[in-house]
Design a protein around this motif. Structure first.
Motif, PDB file in Angstrom:
ATOM      1  N   ILE A  26      -0.740  43.336  50.277  1.00 22.24           N
ATOM      2  CA  ILE A  26       0.614  42.946  49.893  1.00 22.24           C
ATOM      3  C   ILE A  26       0.434  41.966  48.735  1.00 22.24           C
ATOM      4  CG2 ILE A  26       2.780  41.860  50.655  1.00 22.24           C
ATOM      5  CD1 ILE A  26       1.998  42.719  53.559  1.00 22.24           C
ATOM      6  N   MET A  27       0.664  42.490  47.532  1.00 21.72           N
ATOM      7  CA  MET A  27       0.350  41.727  46.308  1.00 21.72           C
ATOM      8  C   MET A  27       1.503  40.775  46.016  1.00 21.72           C
ATOM      9  SD  MET A  27      -1.094  44.867  43.955  1.00 21.72           S
ATOM     10  CE  MET A  27       0.476  45.704  43.813  1.00 21.72           C
ATOM     11  N   ASP A  28       1.498  39.616  46.645  1.00 19.36           N
ATOM     12  CA  ASP A  28       2.649  38.714  46.511  1.00 19.36           C
ATOM     13  C   ASP A  28       2.262  37.459  45.718  1.00 19.36           C
ATOM     14  OD1 ASP A  28       5.276  37.968  46.883  1.00 19.36           O
ATOM     15  OD2 ASP A  28       4.938  37.090  48.860  1.00 19.36           O
ATOM     16  N   TYR A  70       1.057  47.235  47.930  1.00 18.78           N
ATOM     17  CA  TYR A  70       2.517  47.147  47.963  1.00 18.78           C
ATOM     18  C   TYR A  70       2.966  46.622  46.593  1.00 18.78           C
ATOM     19  CZ  TYR A  70       6.768  46.638  50.909  1.00 18.78           C
ATOM     20  OH  TYR A  70       7.992  46.789  51.514  1.00 18.78           O
ATOM     21  N   ALA A  71       3.627  47.481  45.831  1.00 13.82           N
ATOM     22  CA  ALA A  71       3.991  47.125  44.460  1.00 13.82           C
ATOM     23  C   ALA A  71       5.486  46.874  44.281  1.00 13.82           C
ATOM     24  CB  ALA A  71       3.546  48.228  43.504  1.00 13.82           C
ATOM     25  N   PHE A  72       6.305  47.594  45.061  1.00 14.68           N
ATOM     26  CA  PHE A  72       7.768  47.425  44.924  1.00 14.68           C
ATOM     27  C   PHE A  72       8.409  47.920  46.218  1.00 14.68           C
ATOM     28  CE2 PHE A  72      12.054  48.651  43.552  1.00 14.68           C
ATOM     29  CZ  PHE A  72      12.414  47.570  42.750  1.00 14.68           C
ATOM     30  N   ASN A  76      13.294  45.218  47.077  1.00 18.54           N
ATOM     31  CA  ASN A  76      13.136  44.519  45.796  1.00 18.54           C
ATOM     32  C   ASN A  76      14.217  44.876  44.764  1.00 18.54           C
ATOM     33  OD1 ASN A  76       9.496  44.446  46.004  1.00 18.54           O
ATOM     34  ND2 ASN A  76      10.938  42.812  46.456  1.00 18.54           N
ATOM     35  N   ARG A  79      16.629  42.167  43.307  1.00 23.95           N
ATOM     36  CA  ARG A  79      16.283  41.231  42.230  1.00 23.95           C
ATOM     37  C   ARG A  79      17.122  41.494  40.980  1.00 23.95           C
ATOM     38  NH1 ARG A  79       9.931  39.939  43.041  1.00 23.95           N
ATOM     39  NH2 ARG A  79      10.071  39.702  45.290  1.00 23.95           N
ATOM     40  N   ARG A 196      -2.600  39.685  52.585  1.00 25.71           N
ATOM     41  CA  ARG A 196      -1.394  39.278  51.871  1.00 25.71           C
ATOM     42  C   ARG A 196      -1.711  38.040  51.055  1.00 25.71           C
ATOM     43  NH1 ARG A 196       4.913  39.647  53.154  1.00 25.71           N
ATOM     44  NH2 ARG A 196       5.599  38.598  51.280  1.00 25.71           N
ATOM     45  N   ARG A 202       4.013  37.464  56.882  1.00 29.14           N
ATOM     46  CA  ARG A 202       4.873  38.548  57.354  1.00 29.14           C
ATOM     47  C   ARG A 202       4.516  39.841  56.632  1.00 29.14           C
ATOM     48  NH1 ARG A 202       8.768  34.934  54.906  1.00 29.14           N
ATOM     49  NH2 ARG A 202       8.916  35.403  52.682  1.00 29.14           N
ATOM     50  N   SER A 204       6.910  42.147  55.670  1.00 24.89           N
ATOM     51  CA  SER A 204       7.963  42.530  54.717  1.00 24.89           C
ATOM     52  C   SER A 204       8.121  44.051  54.603  1.00 24.89           C
ATOM     53  CB  SER A 204       7.684  41.926  53.328  1.00 24.89           C
ATOM     54  OG  SER A 204       7.599  40.529  53.392  1.00 24.89           O
TER      55      SER A 204
HETATM   56  C1  IPE Z   1       6.685  42.014  49.458  1.00 26.66           C
HETATM   57  O1  IPE Z   1       6.917  40.865  48.738  1.00 26.66           O
HETATM   58  C2  IPE Z   1       6.809  43.207  48.573  1.00 26.66           C
HETATM   59  C3  IPE Z   1       5.768  43.346  47.561  1.00 26.66           C
HETATM   60  C4  IPE Z   1       4.705  42.600  47.424  1.00 26.66           C
HETATM   61  C5  IPE Z   1       5.946  44.447  46.650  1.00 26.66           C
HETATM   62  P1  IPE Z   1       8.342  40.166  48.680  1.00 26.66           P
HETATM   63  O2  IPE Z   1       8.190  38.984  47.819  1.00 26.66           O
HETATM   64  O3  IPE Z   1       9.368  41.164  48.301  1.00 26.66           O
HETATM   65  O4  IPE Z   1       8.555  39.766  50.203  1.00 26.66           O
HETATM   66  P2  IPE Z   1       9.489  38.664  50.861  1.00 26.66           P
HETATM   67  O5  IPE Z   1      10.847  38.812  50.237  1.00 26.66           O
HETATM   68  O6  IPE Z   1       8.880  37.338  50.568  1.00 26.66           O
HETATM   69  O7  IPE Z   1       9.462  38.972  52.331  1.00 26.66           O
END
Ligand code: IPE
Ligand code: IPE
Ligand code: MG
Length: 250
Positions: A26-28, A70-72, A76, A79, A196, A202, A204
């Motif tokens: 989960i690339m956050d 996880y890219a989108f 999302n 946004r 993550r 989480r 997500s």
């Molecule tokens: C999860 O990240 C989705 C991606 C990495 C593509 P978000 O930033 O959308 O997740 P939340 O809103 O913090 O749960």
């Protein structure tokens, strides 16, 4: 199956532990990375794409079979128009420019997620990169784009229901494997580990069914800062976990 494991790379990276076969990421943290530098959020996403290319290369060399990123997410779209447009543009640029490079690295790309709401241009780019890399026998890179695990389950339920209505299946045929087969990741093994970045604890809406027994690793490092070394550190942490799958291990 990834046929391009690089033993020399593995040795020189000091890897003396068992690697997973399927990694989820989960690339956050792209937005926060940009904010810290007083840059627009989309600059963070741009850096994020660079990191994704590097991490895919490393994953391929490690001989790991599957990488799902996880890219989108289906959420999302909430946004700003500007950010969403920037993300679509990055996907297009990425797919139009790296296809050769990825082919050289034997990467097979699959996009998992919904097609609805995506422009024809984006859908064409996805189809194109998938067919270009289809026969590659290295790492399988699943890009979760316009992806939501709940939506994926809705699809699986619909596809099974249709087969019941048209007589191809009966209700007693439904089991865990059948449902797994109808997910976008059908035929692939479950992720052993989900990493993550960005510090949240989480999922997500990422791989809810497949993650039942995945080891979860959360790191505070923001995705554009997630270096090859930090990735290997996370894989080492995974190797030290005791996986019990509900059983007992001394
Ligand atoms: C999860 O990240 C989705 C991606 C990495 C593509 P978000 O930033 O959308 O997740 P939340 O809103 O913090 O749960
Ligand atoms: C993850 O980074 C990429 C996507 C969700 C597209 P974010 O954009 O969620 O970054 P933060 O969480 O706001 O820092
Ligand atoms: Mg985020």
């Amino acid at each position: 199956m990834n046929n391009y494991k690089d033993e020399n790379y593995i040795k020189s990276s000091g890897i003396d532990f068992v690697l997973p076969k399927h990694v989820g990421i989960i690339m956050d943290g792209n937005g926060r990375w940009a904010k810290k530098r007083l840059l627009p959020r989309n600059m963070g996403h741009k850096e994020g794409v660079k990191r994704l290319r590097a991490i895919s290369r490393v994953t391929g060399k490690l001989g790991i079979d599957y990488l799902t990123v996880y890219a989108f997410s289906t959420e999302n779209w909430k946004r700003s128009e500007e950010e969403v447009a920037g993300l679509m543009k990055l996907l297009l640029e990425g797919f139009n420019t790296v296809s050769e490079e990825l082919s050289e690295n034997h990467v097979k790309i699959r996009c998992i997620g919904e097609r609805d709401r995506l422009s024809d241009e984006v859908v064409n780019a996805i189809d194109n990169v998938q067919s270009l890399t289809e026969k590659n026998d290295g790492l399988t890179l699943n890009i979760a784009f316009n992806y939501g695990a709940r939506r994926e389950l809705v699809h699986a339920v619909k596809s099974v229901s249709e087969d019941i209505l048209n007589g191809k299946l009966s209700v007693s045929d439904i089991d865990e494997d059948l449902i797994a087969d109808r997910l976008y990741t059908g035929g692939q093994q479950d992720p052993d580990v989900i990493i993550r970045t960005g510090g949240e604890m989480r999922l997500s809406n990422f791989m809810l069914y497949q993650a039942a027994y995945s080891e979860f690793i959360s790191t505070d490092v923001l995705w554009p800062d997630f270096s090859d070394e930090k990735y290997i550190e996370a894989l080492r942490e995974f190797s030290m976990r005791t996986r019990r799958f509900g059983g007992v291990k001394e």
